[in-house]
Design a protein around this motif. Structure first.
Motif, PDB file in Angstrom:
ATOM      1  N   GLU A 147      45.997  35.643  28.571  1.00  0.00           N
ATOM      2  CA  GLU A 147      44.647  35.205  28.505  1.00  0.00           C
ATOM      3  C   GLU A 147      43.985  34.640  29.756  1.00  0.00           C
ATOM      4  OE1 GLU A 147      41.457  32.905  25.645  1.00  0.00           O
ATOM      5  OE2 GLU A 147      43.588  33.043  25.141  1.00  0.00           O
ATOM      6  N   VAL A 148      42.855  35.016  30.088  1.00  0.00           N
ATOM      7  CA  VAL A 148      42.426  34.225  31.324  1.00  0.00           C
ATOM      8  C   VAL A 148      41.777  33.067  30.903  1.00  0.00           C
ATOM      9  CG1 VAL A 148      40.614  34.582  33.151  1.00  0.00           C
ATOM     10  CG2 VAL A 148      41.725  36.598  32.434  1.00  0.00           C
ATOM     11  N   VAL A 149      42.420  31.796  31.245  1.00  0.00           N
ATOM     12  CA  VAL A 149      41.923  30.663  30.948  1.00  0.00           C
ATOM     13  C   VAL A 149      41.014  29.836  32.320  1.00  0.00           C
ATOM     14  CG1 VAL A 149      43.769  30.182  29.214  1.00  0.00           C
ATOM     15  CG2 VAL A 149      44.162  29.573  31.592  1.00  0.00           C
ATOM     16  N   ARG A 150      41.140  30.277  33.275  1.00  0.00           N
ATOM     17  CA  ARG A 150      40.311  29.827  34.540  1.00  0.00           C
ATOM     18  C   ARG A 150      40.178  30.542  35.560  1.00  0.00           C
ATOM     19  NH1 ARG A 150      42.867  24.565  36.818  1.00  0.00           N
ATOM     20  NH2 ARG A 150      42.769  25.325  38.996  1.00  0.00           N
ATOM     21  N   LEU A 151      39.083  30.704  36.182  1.00  0.00           N
ATOM     22  CA  LEU A 151      38.820  31.592  37.530  1.00  0.00           C
ATOM     23  C   LEU A 151      38.955  30.586  38.520  1.00  0.00           C
ATOM     24  CD1 LEU A 151      35.248  33.345  36.231  1.00  0.00           C
ATOM     25  CD2 LEU A 151      37.824  34.150  35.955  1.00  0.00           C
ATOM     26  N   MET A 152      39.600  31.112  39.630  1.00  0.00           N
ATOM     27  CA  MET A 152      40.117  30.305  40.569  1.00  0.00           C
ATOM     28  C   MET A 152      39.315  30.735  42.033  1.00  0.00           C
ATOM     29  SD  MET A 152      44.155  29.492  39.709  1.00  0.00           S
ATOM     30  CE  MET A 152      44.295  29.003  41.315  1.00  0.00           C
ATOM     31  N   PRO A 153      39.353  30.054  42.954  1.00  0.00           N
ATOM     32  CA  PRO A 153      39.129  30.693  44.127  1.00  0.00           C
ATOM     33  C   PRO A 153      39.844  31.780  44.814  1.00  0.00           C
ATOM     34  CG  PRO A 153      39.068  28.146  44.271  1.00  0.00           C
ATOM     35  CD  PRO A 153      39.686  28.603  42.995  1.00  0.00           C
ATOM     36  N   ASP A 154      39.171  32.474  45.717  1.00  0.00           N
ATOM     37  CA  ASP A 154      39.836  33.585  46.355  1.00  0.00           C
ATOM     38  C   ASP A 154      41.006  33.215  47.131  1.00  0.00           C
ATOM     39  OD1 ASP A 154      37.768  35.113  45.326  1.00  0.00           O
ATOM     40  OD2 ASP A 154      37.077  35.615  47.286  1.00  0.00           O
ATOM     41  N   ASP A 155      41.999  33.822  47.404  1.00  0.00           N
ATOM     42  CA  ASP A 155      43.225  33.588  48.082  1.00  0.00           C
ATOM     43  C   ASP A 155      42.863  33.577  49.740  1.00  0.00           C
ATOM     44  OD1 ASP A 155      43.876  36.170  48.566  1.00  0.00           O
ATOM     45  OD2 ASP A 155      45.674  36.245  47.586  1.00  0.00           O
ATOM     46  N   ARG A 156      43.764  33.440  50.505  1.00  0.00           N
ATOM     47  CA  ARG A 156      43.445  33.419  51.992  1.00  0.00           C
ATOM     48  C   ARG A 156      43.201  35.013  52.358  1.00  0.00           C
ATOM     49  NH1 ARG A 156      48.288  29.828  54.779  1.00  0.00           N
ATOM     50  NH2 ARG A 156      47.881  28.102  53.643  1.00  0.00           N
ATOM     51  N   SER A 157      43.554  35.946  51.552  1.00  0.00           N
ATOM     52  CA  SER A 157      43.074  37.397  51.804  1.00  0.00           C
ATOM     53  C   SER A 157      42.012  37.677  51.281  1.00  0.00           C
ATOM     54  CB  SER A 157      43.977  38.281  51.383  1.00  0.00           C
ATOM     55  OG  SER A 157      44.422  38.245  50.093  1.00  0.00           O
ATOM     56  N   GLY A 158      41.122  36.888  50.578  1.00  0.00           N
ATOM     57  CA  GLY A 158      40.097  37.130  50.023  1.00  0.00           C
ATOM     58  C   GLY A 158      40.028  37.890  48.632  1.00  0.00           C
ATOM     59  N   GLU A 159      41.214  37.666  47.813  1.00  0.00           N
ATOM     60  CA  GLU A 159      41.364  38.398  46.695  1.00  0.00           C
ATOM     61  C   GLU A 159      41.044  36.931  45.613  1.00  0.00           C
ATOM     62  OE1 GLU A 159      44.900  41.049  44.269  1.00  0.00           O
ATOM     63  OE2 GLU A 159      45.303  40.008  45.998  1.00  0.00           O
ATOM     64  N   MET A 170      34.224  37.527  47.175  1.00  0.00           N
ATOM     65  CA  MET A 170      34.368  38.631  46.156  1.00  0.00           C
ATOM     66  C   MET A 170      34.177  38.128  44.971  1.00  0.00           C
ATOM     67  SD  MET A 170      37.739  40.824  46.669  1.00  0.00           S
ATOM     68  CE  MET A 170      37.742  42.577  46.412  1.00  0.00           C
ATOM     69  N   SER A 171      33.555  38.861  43.874  1.00  0.00           N
ATOM     70  CA  SER A 171      33.393  38.293  42.540  1.00  0.00           C
ATOM     71  C   SER A 171      34.598  38.638  41.671  1.00  0.00           C
ATOM     72  CB  SER A 171      32.183  38.960  42.063  1.00  0.00           C
ATOM     73  OG  SER A 171      32.413  40.371  41.960  1.00  0.00           O
ATOM     74  N   HIS A 172      34.904  37.928  40.558  1.00  0.00           N
ATOM     75  CA  HIS A 172      36.117  37.970  39.837  1.00  0.00           C
ATOM     76  C   HIS A 172      35.651  39.261  38.838  1.00  0.00           C
ATOM     77  CE1 HIS A 172      36.692  33.963  41.117  1.00  0.00           C
ATOM     78  NE2 HIS A 172      38.031  34.185  40.698  1.00  0.00           N
ATOM     79  N   LYS A 173      36.761  40.147  38.699  1.00  0.00           N
ATOM     80  CA  LYS A 173      36.654  41.447  37.702  1.00  0.00           C
ATOM     81  C   LYS A 173      36.840  40.998  36.369  1.00  0.00           C
ATOM     82  CE  LYS A 173      39.159  45.665  37.034  1.00  0.00           C
ATOM     83  NZ  LYS A 173      40.376  46.509  37.605  1.00  0.00           N
ATOM     84  N   PHE A 174      37.506  39.816  36.046  1.00  0.00           N
ATOM     85  CA  PHE A 174      38.302  39.633  34.627  1.00  0.00           C
ATOM     86  C   PHE A 174      37.240  38.332  34.241  1.00  0.00           C
ATOM     87  CE2 PHE A 174      41.587  41.585  36.694  1.00  0.00           C
ATOM     88  CZ  PHE A 174      41.776  42.928  35.582  1.00  0.00           C
ATOM     89  N   LYS A 175      37.081  38.112  32.930  1.00  0.00           N
ATOM     90  CA  LYS A 175      36.157  36.947  32.416  1.00  0.00           C
ATOM     91  C   LYS A 175      37.307  35.912  31.650  1.00  0.00           C
ATOM     92  CE  LYS A 175      31.895  39.788  31.588  1.00  0.00           C
ATOM     93  NZ  LYS A 175      31.717  40.208  32.854  1.00  0.00           N
ATOM     94  N   LEU A 176      36.640  34.959  31.495  1.00  0.00           N
ATOM     95  CA  LEU A 176      37.327  33.804  30.773  1.00  0.00           C
ATOM     96  C   LEU A 176      37.439  34.424  29.369  1.00  0.00           C
ATOM     97  CD1 LEU A 176      35.619  30.400  31.663  1.00  0.00           C
ATOM     98  CD2 LEU A 176      37.832  31.476  32.272  1.00  0.00           C
ATOM     99  N   GLY A 177      38.731  34.184  28.818  1.00  0.00           N
ATOM    100  CA  GLY A 177      39.012  34.581  27.497  1.00  0.00           C
ATOM    101  C   GLY A 177      39.563  35.949  27.445  1.00  0.00           C
ATOM    102  N   GLN A 178      39.434  36.792  28.425  1.00  0.00           N
ATOM    103  CA  GLN A 178      39.718  38.124  28.247  1.00  0.00           C
ATOM    104  C   GLN A 178      41.237  38.438  28.503  1.00  0.00           C
ATOM    105  OE1 GLN A 178      37.945  40.394  31.390  1.00  0.00           O
ATOM    106  NE2 GLN A 178      39.018  42.418  30.721  1.00  0.00           N
ATOM    107  N   SER A 179      41.868  39.326  27.627  1.00  0.00           N
ATOM    108  CA  SER A 179      43.020  39.713  27.461  1.00  0.00           C
ATOM    109  C   SER A 179      43.472  40.591  28.791  1.00  0.00           C
ATOM    110  CB  SER A 179      43.724  40.367  26.122  1.00  0.00           C
ATOM    111  OG  SER A 179      43.305  39.374  25.079  1.00  0.00           O
TER     112      SER A 179
END
Length: 66
Positions: free
Chosen positions: A31-43, A1-10
């Motif tokens: 503020e989003v400071v890091r994109l992390m891998p999906d959790d076990r459910s794929g979120e 799954m791809s991330h909906k929010f971007k780095l630096g976004q409020s």
């Protein structure tokens, strides 16, 4: 799954009450400071930061700030 929010976004973390060191409730604005891998459910997950500190959050817990 791809991330909906971007780095630096409020974003706002929904469904949470926050208490700072002075026992007052903060607004849950982060503020989003890091994109992390999906959790076990794929979120997708994120590291989010506010004046009160940094925490992990799932994408479904966040809403964009306009």
């Amino acid at each position: 799954m791809s991330h909906k929010f971007k780095l630096g976004q409020s974003v706002r973390q929904t469904g949470m009450n926050y208490v700072d060191n002075k026992n007052s409730v903060t607004d849950g604005l982060f503020e989003v400071v890091r994109l992390m891998p999906d959790d076990r459910s794929g979120e997708p997950c994120y590291r989010i930061k506010s004046a009160g500190g940094e925490r992990a959050a799932r994408e479904g817990e966040l809403t964009p700030v306009s």
